[in-house]
Scaffold this active site. Structure first.
Site, PDB file in Angstrom:
ATOM      1  N   LYS A 198       0.851  -1.195   0.000  1.00 21.20           N
ATOM      2  CA  LYS A 198       0.000   0.000   0.000  1.00 21.20           C
ATOM      3  C   LYS A 198       0.883   1.238   0.000  1.00 21.20           C
ATOM      4  CE  LYS A 198      -3.141   3.080   0.585  1.00 21.20           C
ATOM      5  NZ  LYS A 198      -2.152   4.105   0.172  1.00 21.20           N
ATOM      6  N   LYS A 208       4.720   1.649  -3.934  1.00 25.58           N
ATOM      7  CA  LYS A 208       4.487   2.969  -4.509  1.00 25.58           C
ATOM      8  C   LYS A 208       4.297   2.804  -6.002  1.00 25.58           C
ATOM      9  CE  LYS A 208       4.581   7.305  -2.884  1.00 25.58           C
ATOM     10  NZ  LYS A 208       4.029   7.740  -1.590  1.00 25.58           N
ATOM     11  N   THR A 252      -2.425  14.312   6.835  1.00 22.42           N
ATOM     12  CA  THR A 252      -0.962  14.316   6.901  1.00 22.42           C
ATOM     13  C   THR A 252      -0.450  15.586   7.570  1.00 22.42           C
ATOM     14  OG1 THR A 252      -0.834  12.951   4.912  1.00 22.42           O
ATOM     15  CG2 THR A 252       1.166  14.110   5.572  1.00 22.42           C
ATOM     16  N   VAL A 296      -0.832  19.093   2.065  1.00 19.18           N
ATOM     17  CA  VAL A 296      -0.128  18.827   3.328  1.00 19.18           C
ATOM     18  C   VAL A 296       0.234  20.133   4.030  1.00 19.18           C
ATOM     19  CG1 VAL A 296       1.951  17.844   4.362  1.00 19.18           C
ATOM     20  CG2 VAL A 296       0.753  16.613   2.545  1.00 19.18           C
ATOM     21  N   GLY A 297       0.842  21.061   3.293  1.00 18.05           N
ATOM     22  CA  GLY A 297       1.262  22.317   3.898  1.00 18.05           C
ATOM     23  C   GLY A 297       0.113  23.136   4.427  1.00 18.05           C
TER      24      GLY A 297
END
Length: 368
Positions: free
Chosen positions: A34, A70, A145, A172-173
């Site tokens: 995954k 990945k 995340t 994310v940021g």
């Protein structure tokens, strides 16, 4: 290849759409492969292989039972024919998805793309990160995340009043900035592909989040614009590289003023840079420890794949906070005890878990 993997590398292409892609299944000793699928015009097999290895350590680091994998598609995600290329990629990997690999979201991929994967294979279990309307856990919408990054940081340093600089203001940021502000920190710099917005007195995070996409940096009215890269060097206690890999090299590591570096992206610091930062007394929270909020959410989504029940976001946030806070403290303690960098200490913990799973499955070589 080494003792850990990869177990399988599958390269696929389609002349009709121009699709070129790769799947790397690194190590499945602790469970099915995954990891996110990314789409970028410059993607390489080596890049995907490195990221698959990070996923092996990430799953083991949070002690959840999936394997490292990945995938990637060499294509510009801004093109209008993105969906056709994505469908061609999924069809080409229909033997592996979802039998051996479940797609997740990475650079260039959205929750709608995850829905397309499910539609192409007619299988709800083919992808995670799908919209809530399809019973999924929408990573970007929930900001899992970025939320985890801030929680892990808060476990190892005082955030009240701390200045935070964030490289990369994508999903994310943006989520990280929101959670850092909620925890009492002052976000002083953010960057996107269009530049850097900096205010030493603090940016208005709510106003930043009100502007969608990369335009945040140029349309926000406050502070001043800086050149790309300067966000890594502005005065701040916490630096969050959340853009791409290999952005902090030895030279930058010697000049960064932050006392804590929290790896929001995968592989943002080189091994040599990590050693320089350690020598300078800078605390580094490794990527597969700090940005593992996404895999915790993915585990929830995978458990709920065939359930009629909608996953509870509050429960997901709580588990992310508990696991990432505990792991951050454990890794820093382990690094101090061993006299090693935090990356080395974190890999040591993860490798111990993977090696034991390999031993139990009979995958280790027989002693000579």
């Amino acid at each position: 290849m080494d003792e850990w993997g990869p177990e399988k590398v599958v390269c696929v292409s389609d002349t009709r759409t121009g699709m070129r892609g790769v799947l790397v299944i690194d190590n499945t000793a602790r469970g099915m492969g995954k990891g996110g699928t990314r789409m970028s015009p410059g993607l390489t097999v080596a890049e995907v292989a490195r990221l698959a290895r990070v996923m092996t350590w990430k799953w083991a680091g949070v002690d959840l039972f999936h394997g490292g994998a990945k995938a990637g598609i060499r294509f510009d995600p801004a093109r209008a024919d993105k969906e056709a290329v994505l469908r061609a990629f999924v069809r080409a990997l229909s033997n592996e998805v979802p039998a051996e690999y479940v797609l997740g979201l990475d650079v260039g991929m959205t929750e709608r793309d995850a829905a397309v994967v499910q539609d192409e294979l007619r299988d709800r279990g083919a992808a995670v990160g799908t919209p809530a309307e399809l019973g999924g856990v929408p990573y970007d919408q929930l900001g899992v995340t970025g939320y985890g990054l801030a929680e892990a940081t808060d476990a190892v340093t005082e955030l009240t009043g701390a200045r935070v600089a964030i490289q990369g203001f994508g999903a994310v940021g943006r989520a990280a900035a929101k959670r850092y502000a909620e925890l009492g920190a002052t976000v002083v710099a953010v960057s996107s592909a269009l530049g850097v917005r900096h205010d030493p007195d603090g940016l208005d995070v709510a106003a930043l989040l009100a502007v969608p996409g990369d335009r945040t940096v140029t349309e926000y009215r406050g502070g001043r614009l800086l050149a790309l890269g300067e966000e890594l060097l502005v005065p701040a206690e916490v630096l969050v590289p959340a853009a791409t890999q290999d952005v902090i090299d030895v030279d930058l590591a010697g000049r960064i003023g932050a006392r804590v570096v929290v790896e929001g992206a995968n592989l943002p610091t080189t091994p040599a840079a990590q050693r320089v930062l350690a020598t300078r007394g800078v605390t580094v929270l490794p990527d597969f420890i700090a940005n593992a909020g996404g895999v915790v959410a993915a585990a929830y989504a995978m458990d709920a794949r065939y359930s009629a029940l909608r996953p509870d976001p509050a429960a997901i946030y709580a588990v992310i906070a508990d696991k990432l806070r505990a792991n951050a403290v454990t890794v820093l303690d382990h690094a101090r005890a061993l006299g090693r960098t935090t990356h080395e200490a974190a890999r040591d913990l993860a490798q111990t878990r993977v090696r034991e799973a390999m031993r139990l499955r009979g995958r280790l070589p027989n002693p000579s």
